[in-house]
Structure formats: C-alpha cells, structure tokens
Design an enzyme around this catalytic site. Sequence first.
Site, PDB file in Angstrom:
ATOM      1  N   VAL A 159       0.846  -1.185   0.000  1.00  8.96           N
ATOM      2  CA  VAL A 159       0.000   0.000   0.000  1.00  8.96           C
ATOM      3  C   VAL A 159       0.886   1.240   0.000  1.00  8.96           C
ATOM      4  O   VAL A 159       1.755   1.384   0.863  1.00  8.96           O
ATOM      5  CB  VAL A 159      -0.897   0.008   1.258  1.00  8.96           C
ATOM      6  CG1 VAL A 159      -1.846   1.205   1.229  1.00  8.96           C
ATOM      7  CG2 VAL A 159      -1.680  -1.303   1.370  1.00  8.96           C
ATOM      8  N   CYS A 160       0.667   2.124  -0.958  1.00  4.55           N
ATOM      9  CA  CYS A 160       1.474   3.350  -1.014  1.00  4.55           C
ATOM     10  C   CYS A 160       1.247   4.170   0.249  1.00  4.55           C
ATOM     11  O   CYS A 160       0.127   4.591   0.539  1.00  4.55           O
ATOM     12  CB  CYS A 160       1.115   4.179  -2.239  1.00  4.55           C
ATOM     13  SG  CYS A 160       1.936   5.793  -2.232  1.00  4.55           S
ATOM     14  N   ILE A 161       2.308   4.410   0.971  1.00  3.09           N
ATOM     15  CA  ILE A 161       2.164   5.045   2.289  1.00  3.09           C
ATOM     16  C   ILE A 161       1.681   6.486   2.172  1.00  3.09           C
ATOM     17  O   ILE A 161       0.828   6.920   2.961  1.00  3.09           O
ATOM     18  CB  ILE A 161       3.490   4.944   3.093  1.00  3.09           C
ATOM     19  CG1 ILE A 161       3.307   5.474   4.519  1.00  3.09           C
ATOM     20  CG2 ILE A 161       4.638   5.650   2.390  1.00  3.09           C
ATOM     21  CD1 ILE A 161       4.419   5.093   5.458  1.00  3.09           C
TER      22      ILE A 161
END
Lengths: 130, 96, 123
Positions: free
Chosen positions: A77-79
């Site tokens: 998941v793209c932070i």
Amino acid sequence: MRYAILLLGAPYSHQASHSALRFAHALLARGHSLDAVFFYHDGVQNAARLAAPPQDERHVVDEWIALHAEHGTSLEVCIAAALRRGLLDEREAARHGKSGHSIDAPFELTGLGQLIDLGQRCDRLITFAP
Amino acid sequence: MLLHVLNRSPATSRVYQQALTMMGEEDRLLLVEDGVQGALPQMVRHFGEVQGRLFALEEDLASRGLLGRCDASVQVVDVDGFVLLTEQAERTMSWY
Amino acid sequence: MTSHFSSDLLVILRHGPHGSSLLRDGLDAALVAAAFGQRVSLLFMGEGVMALVDDQQPDPLGQKGTSATIEMLSMYDIEAILVEQTALELFGLTPDELMLPVRLLTGATLSTLPTSHRLVLTF
C-alpha cells in the site's frame, strides 16, 4: 510468468477491485505467479481493516487477505496515498498520535519505489483503475 | 504487440481516442467494465480502425445484459482469455 | 524515431491539475523512478496538457498544486517532456503559453512511444 497488479480504484465505488481480483485468480489458475498487488491513489481503500460490507456482498478486503494467504502475494500500500486518506497501520497511528489503526498485516505500507521495482522485476504489470 | 485495456464507454468519454492514438498497427484493444458498451453495433464504429483487433470481456458483457447484443466483429473473451491476451502482449496499457 | 525517446519508464499524464489527484500521483511515480536512477519520459496527453499552462495560482483553492513540481522536473533529470500536439490545439494553446519547453508529438510518433519504453504507466 511473474505478474504484478497496480490497483487505483476504491472498492464499492468502482469496479476496479472486483476486476483485479477476478484477473488475479485467473492468472494464478493458469499457472502464473502474482508477486504483488500495489495499491495506489484511491486503491489504498482496499486495505481498510474496518470495512464492513453487507453480508450479501463480497468482502473485498478479506478476499485480498485470502489471496495473500493462499498464494503469498504481497499486498503493498502506497504510504503517502494511504496516510492522506486515513489509512494507518499501528506504527503510523502511534507516530501521528492516533487512537486507532486502520491497516493491518498482511497489508504493508510501502513507498512508490516498490511500484517501480515491481514494474522492472515482473514480466507483466497490469493496471486496474477507477 | 501491446494490449490496450479500455474501461470507459465511448458514449461518455473521449479516452478511447487516446487509446487509439497510442495503438501500434499490431496492438489489440480489450473493452472491459463500462468500456464494453463500445461493443454494441451502434457504438463499434468508434473502433473501426482496429477492426479484427477488438476484444470485449465476456463477464462484463453478460452482467450488463449485452452478451447477445455484441457486434459480430468483436471477439468476446472471458477472464482466462484476458490473461492469455496479456501473456501474448509485450505489455499492457490501461485507459480509464 | 523510436530510439530517440527510448527510456526505462514512460508516464502518461492525462488529467489536469486540481480536479483529481491523478496528475500528482503520476508525477510522484515519475519523480520516484527518476530518483531511483531510471530514465523517465513524461507524456502530457489530452487534458493532461492543462498541467503545463503557465500562470497557475494554487492560492485561490488552498490546494497544493503541481506547477511547482513541474517547473523543477529538470532538477530530477527528467528531460524528455513530451506533449500531444493535437491536445494543445484542442484547448487553443500554443507552446509559448506553457511553463517550460516541451517537445510536440503527433500521431505516428506517439504510437511508437509505448514500445520504446520498458515500462509504461498511465495516469
């Protein structure tokens, strides 16, 4: 072949999650491997730990978790996209002084460099968008 | 040969023109999600330049009641066929 | 012509600023790839050309815009800034109304771009 999926759409708002899940199972059934699903843009909503859809609807979050359990696909998941949208794991929640967290393992918060790496490492990268 | 995947209806979005602009002579176009509306006989004219290289996803057609209404020039593939198309293509580009 | 733009990553930007985060998300992916040492080409297509219009003012919206990032692209070693010429014409814009020098491309050249890059992302 080694596949990766880039998912940009939020579940229940757009068809992208369902399309991506169906595609994931089909490629695995054909003997390919799925290294990772990278969740970016509104796609980070697929990791929402607290999602509680009605019982007669598919539980998209749980289906991603099952995919990880059965096939070892990592759920990245793209932070930056996640934090903006209120999706924090325990560590980030503590760091930002929040009382609860909204992402759990096997979803992992990670940077965009992972997406670029997947694109170079895998034979195929397929985008599912809203 | 590349696979282009379009999920927008030509009735509401010009994105299909972007896909057509970027398509090479051998490239294929797969209509998915709302994009399958483009497989209807009245809509398929938008894709005249890629005739013979136009595909539509069966599950998306069927769920919308369009499976029996698809133009004869469109090749209908199920999700296994979708995977096969991605195997055959060097890479896949999504248009949304 | 193909080898002219040959590179590791092509990011196609098709959305204007402010209305959605897709332009920013695409730019972020391009910047990260460049920071990782990849050779990156940016193609502004369709509505995406609006990202390049000069005199953008982020203040009226209180939103973080994208123009500051775009002005700094050369600092990230992103030199290939490509624009779909017909998209500029669609909006009645000329290259001198853009915030930085670009290379204009038309049909035949555009369709060679995806095969001349190892990875293509559309935003």
